[in-house]
Design a protein around this motif. Structure first.
Motif, PDB file in Angstrom:
ATOM      1  N   SER A 111      58.695  35.887  42.205  1.00 54.13           N
ATOM      2  CA  SER A 111      59.873  36.606  42.665  1.00 54.13           C
ATOM      3  C   SER A 111      59.871  38.009  42.064  1.00 54.13           C
ATOM      4  CB  SER A 111      61.135  35.815  42.276  1.00 54.13           C
ATOM      5  OG  SER A 111      62.292  36.377  42.841  1.00 54.13           O
ATOM      6  N   GLU A 145      64.756  31.413  45.837  1.00 55.46           N
ATOM      7  CA  GLU A 145      64.709  30.817  44.501  1.00 55.46           C
ATOM      8  C   GLU A 145      65.560  29.554  44.450  1.00 55.46           C
ATOM      9  OE1 GLU A 145      64.188  34.868  41.761  1.00 55.46           O
ATOM     10  OE2 GLU A 145      65.841  33.475  41.404  1.00 55.46           O
ATOM     11  N   LEU A 149      64.352  25.747  43.638  1.00 53.47           N
ATOM     12  CA  LEU A 149      64.824  25.111  42.408  1.00 53.47           C
ATOM     13  C   LEU A 149      65.622  23.835  42.681  1.00 53.47           C
ATOM     14  CD1 LEU A 149      65.878  28.292  40.401  1.00 53.47           C
ATOM     15  CD2 LEU A 149      63.982  26.761  39.852  1.00 53.47           C
ATOM     16  N   THR A 157      58.682  26.553  39.071  1.00 53.60           N
ATOM     17  CA  THR A 157      58.905  27.594  38.062  1.00 53.60           C
ATOM     18  C   THR A 157      58.939  28.945  38.768  1.00 53.60           C
ATOM     19  OG1 THR A 157      58.040  26.431  36.136  1.00 53.60           O
ATOM     20  CG2 THR A 157      57.871  28.820  36.110  1.00 53.60           C
ATOM     21  N   ILE A 158      59.976  29.706  38.476  1.00 53.72           N
ATOM     22  CA  ILE A 158      60.172  31.035  39.066  1.00 53.72           C
ATOM     23  C   ILE A 158      59.734  32.087  38.053  1.00 53.72           C
ATOM     24  CG2 ILE A 158      61.846  32.655  40.053  1.00 53.72           C
ATOM     25  CD1 ILE A 158      61.673  30.133  41.718  1.00 53.72           C
ATOM     26  N   ARG A 160      60.013  36.179  37.747  1.00 51.89           N
ATOM     27  CA  ARG A 160      60.513  37.438  38.309  1.00 51.89           C
ATOM     28  C   ARG A 160      59.828  38.594  37.587  1.00 51.89           C
ATOM     29  NH1 ARG A 160      66.267  35.111  36.968  1.00 51.89           N
ATOM     30  NH2 ARG A 160      66.750  33.866  38.831  1.00 51.89           N
ATOM     31  N   THR A 212      62.704  29.325  34.669  1.00 55.14           N
ATOM     32  CA  THR A 212      62.786  30.631  35.324  1.00 55.14           C
ATOM     33  C   THR A 212      62.571  31.705  34.272  1.00 55.14           C
ATOM     34  OG1 THR A 212      64.332  29.823  36.997  1.00 55.14           O
ATOM     35  CG2 THR A 212      64.233  32.198  36.665  1.00 55.14           C
TER      36      THR A 212
END
Length: 269
Positions: A111, A145, A149, A157-158, A160, A212
């Motif tokens: 992201s 996202e 999630l 797993t995000i 950014r 995240t």
């Protein structure tokens, strides 16, 4: 332990990531939207596929691309600058359906820190900061996202990332010589491609799931100072900034990333 990984979007970031994982003895599949890139991908011992997402569905042999894969890395830019009316959320929903059907265990979604809006009080963004973007692109990323999630079919797993760069692709090259640039006193939130690759690899190899992370270089000079100095050092025409309005921005913090992954950034700004 050797893992089977599929990278959706084997481009500027995804291709060197795939090569890094292959060098660590993982089995990697990589996708591109271009038939012409398959030879280059295959020559790096990456199993190559042509796959494209659109609002109507997925084109390409995505079943074989996902078969046998444990972890999928989704590395697809929304493409909303070229097509502001595009429904990128719908594109990713088709992909989520395919991930469910193929019983994928783990997903990493790349992201952006653009899920946080810029503000005049220059907030520090930490792991608990709730995304609040007001841009179309930012809102779509937030929706994606959340979709990932909340999905219980796989772990997500995000990551950014801030603004990505390397020696050949640096934002100063696009800002050089430009005039009337806004937000001169806003902090920069950049991250070198090598650090991105290291972070993604660590998450995969250490099975860091259902987390995240925000990720940007811990140094945050102002845009005016940083880009002016970079252009001077690289003999580029200096950019000109407009300070008539108060600058808007944010500072991306890495505390969770540094603690949970024990990660130290390798590349300076």
């Amino acid at each position: 332990m050797k893992k089977q990984i599929s990278i959706i979007g084997c481009g500027w970031l995804g291709f060197p990531l795939a090569k890094n994982l292959v060098n660590k003895d993982h089995k990697v599949k990589g996708s591109s939207t271009s038939e012409g890139k398959l030879k280059t991908i295959s020559e790096a011992n990456i199993e190559a596929y042509v796959i494209a997402l659109n609002e109507e569905g997925i084109t390409g042999n995505y079943t074989d691309f996902l078969t046998g894969t444990e972890t999928v890395v989704i590395n697809i830019p929304p493409g909303l600058r070229k097509d502001p009316d595009k429904n990128h959320v719908a594109e990713i929903q088709h992909l989520i359906n395919a991930l469910e059907n193929q019983n994928i265990k783990n997903v990493i979604y790349i992201s952006s820190t653009s899920v946080f809006k810029d503000e005049t009080n220059i907030p520090i963004i930490n792991a608990d900061t709730v995304p609040n973007a007001i841009s179309n692109s930012g809102k779509q990323l937030i929706a994606i996202e959340n979709m990932l999630l909340m999905n219980t079919s796989f772990n997500t797993t995000i990551i950014r990332f801030g603004g990505l760069f390397d020696a050949q692709r640096h934002p100063s090259m696009y800002l050089a010589g430009r005039k009337n640039l806004s937000n001169p006193n806003a902090p920069v939130n950049l991250i070198h491609k090598e650090d991105c690759i290291n972070i993604i690899t660590l998450i995969i190899e250490n099975n860091i799931w259902n987390e995240t992370f925000n990720a940007a270089n811990p140094n945050h000079p102002t845009k005016k100072d940083y880009y002016t100095l970079y252009c001077k050092q690289h003999q580029l025409e200096l950019p000109k900034f407009n300070a008539s309005k108060k600058s808007k921005g944010k500072i991306i913090g890495n505390t969770k990333l540094e603690q949970l992954l024990d990660y130290s950034f390798k590349q300076a700004l």
